[in-house]
Design an enzyme around this catalytic site. Structure first.
Site, PDB file in Angstrom:
ATOM      1  N   ALA A  29       0.834  -1.198   0.000  1.00 48.36           N
ATOM      2  CA  ALA A  29       0.000   0.000   0.000  1.00 48.36           C
ATOM      3  C   ALA A  29       0.870   1.249   0.000  1.00 48.36           C
ATOM      4  CB  ALA A  29      -0.930  -0.004   1.212  1.00 48.36           C
ATOM      5  N   ILE A  30       1.961   1.212   0.758  1.00 43.47           N
ATOM      6  CA  ILE A  30       2.888   2.343   0.784  1.00 43.47           C
ATOM      7  C   ILE A  30       3.473   2.569  -0.606  1.00 43.47           C
ATOM      8  CG2 ILE A  30       5.123   3.131   1.671  1.00 43.47           C
ATOM      9  CD1 ILE A  30       4.430   1.724   4.301  1.00 43.47           C
ATOM     10  N   THR A  31       3.843   1.492  -1.271  1.00 43.67           N
ATOM     11  CA  THR A  31       4.403   1.597  -2.619  1.00 43.67           C
ATOM     12  C   THR A  31       3.421   2.267  -3.576  1.00 43.67           C
ATOM     13  OG1 THR A  31       5.746  -0.393  -2.311  1.00 43.67           O
ATOM     14  CG2 THR A  31       5.318   0.289  -4.573  1.00 43.67           C
ATOM     15  N   ASP A  65       7.583   6.774  -0.028  1.00 42.87           N
ATOM     16  CA  ASP A  65       7.712   5.502  -0.745  1.00 42.87           C
ATOM     17  C   ASP A  65       8.924   4.711  -0.265  1.00 42.87           C
ATOM     18  OD1 ASP A  65       6.998   3.657  -2.936  1.00 42.87           O
ATOM     19  OD2 ASP A  65       8.878   4.333  -3.805  1.00 42.87           O
ATOM     20  N   ASP A  68       8.535   1.611   2.283  1.00 45.03           N
ATOM     21  CA  ASP A  68       7.943   0.299   2.028  1.00 45.03           C
ATOM     22  C   ASP A  68       8.891  -0.832   2.402  1.00 45.03           C
ATOM     23  OD1 ASP A  68       9.729   0.697  -0.025  1.00 45.03           O
ATOM     24  OD2 ASP A  68       8.316   0.299  -1.646  1.00 45.03           O
ATOM     25  N   GLY A  69      10.169  -0.663   2.076  1.00 42.01           N
ATOM     26  CA  GLY A  69      11.144  -1.700   2.411  1.00 42.01           C
ATOM     27  C   GLY A  69      11.331  -1.851   3.907  1.00 42.01           C
ATOM     28  N   ARG A  73      10.463  -5.172   6.167  1.00 43.61           N
ATOM     29  CA  ARG A  73      11.451  -5.864   7.008  1.00 43.61           C
ATOM     30  C   ARG A  73      10.952  -6.047   8.433  1.00 43.61           C
ATOM     31  NH1 ARG A  73      14.907  -2.555   4.000  1.00 43.61           N
ATOM     32  NH2 ARG A  73      14.944  -0.999   5.649  1.00 43.61           N
ATOM     33  N   ASP A  86       7.278  -2.937  -6.457  1.00 42.85           N
ATOM     34  CA  ASP A  86       8.115  -1.772  -6.177  1.00 42.85           C
ATOM     35  C   ASP A  86       8.886  -1.345  -7.424  1.00 42.85           C
ATOM     36  OD1 ASP A  86       9.296   0.143  -4.275  1.00 42.85           O
ATOM     37  OD2 ASP A  86      11.139  -0.974  -4.626  1.00 42.85           O
ATOM     38  N   ASP A  90       8.274   2.093  -9.582  1.00 43.45           N
ATOM     39  CA  ASP A  90       9.396   3.025  -9.776  1.00 43.45           C
ATOM     40  C   ASP A  90       9.451   3.509 -11.211  1.00 43.45           C
ATOM     41  OD1 ASP A  90      10.166   2.900  -7.150  1.00 43.45           O
ATOM     42  OD2 ASP A  90      11.872   1.554  -7.495  1.00 43.45           O
TER      43      ASP A  90
END
Length: 219
Positions: A29-31, A65, A68-69, A73, A86, A90
């Site tokens: 969702a963040i992506t 953005d 997201d990673g 994690r 992702d 991009d």
């Protein structure tokens, strides 16, 4: 080049990712939110010539953005689909930024510079595709003086200062990006060529075509 600082950046973003993770927002969702925000800022504000405010909006969503990673994690939700999403988003964000610049410059009567922005868009796609295709064939392609992070920083900083009235900065930046992106494509071609020359002859396209031509069993 900036990929070398990613481990340190990851350590900085981890506490923020932990905070965001508590809200229940997923990494995917963040992506998507980040990409939609970048595209909106680029395609709404840049074409109107509002380069400074467009840069501010884009930068805010680019920073968002990046979480997201970190969220993936800390929540353990790392997945191949997330990585695919992702990378694909991009490309959408990059295309929106340079398309917005191109439209804004064209509307401002700067047709030649709009053409340079279009070239930067296409060259950026080729830079990314060259690496993805090389890695898909089993080669290493981590080279280039103008990778995505560098291209975004140069383009956004220049657009922001142009919006503040600094003359020639956007033109210089776009021409520089055009040259550097071309050099990066050449670096990646050269790197893969050396590896392919030293490796056993394996044509990925022929393998795919061969698989496609294999007759399916009849019922």
């Amino acid at each position: 080049m900036l990929n070398k600082i990613r481990p340190a950046l990851g350590r900085v973003l981890t506490p923020v990712g932990q905070t965001v993770a508590r809200t229940g927002v997923s990494p995917n969702a963040i992506t998507v939110i980040g990409t939609v925000g970048v595209a909106a800022g680029a395609l709404v504000l840049f074409p109107r010539g509002e380069f400074f405010w467009g840069t501010m909006v884009i930068t805010a969503f680019v920073l968002f953005d990046m979480l997201d990673g970190a969220v993936a994690r800390v929540t353990g939700k790392i997945s191949k689909f997330g990585a695919f999403l992702d990378s694909t988003m991009d490309r959408v964000a990059d295309a929106a930024i340079f398309a917005g610049l191109m439209i804004g410059l064209y509307r401002d009567g700067q047709e030649p510079l709009a053409g340079v922005a279009l070239y930067c868009l296409v060259a950026g796609v080729v830079v990314s595709y060259a690496k993805a295709r090389a890695e898909g064939l089993g080669y290493t392609c981590n080279v280039g003086i103008a990778e995505r992070a560098e291209r975004l920083i140069v383009a956004l900083v220049a657009a922001g200062f142009d919006g503040l009235g600094v003359p020639f900065i956007l033109a210089v930046a776009l021409w520089a990006l055009a040259v550097l992106s071309t050099v990066t494509v050449g670096q990646r071609f050269a790197t893969v060529y050396v590896q392919a020359k030293d490796a056993p002859a394996v044509d990925g396209a022929e393998k795919e075509n061969g698989a496609a031509k294999t007759p399916e069993p009849r019922p």
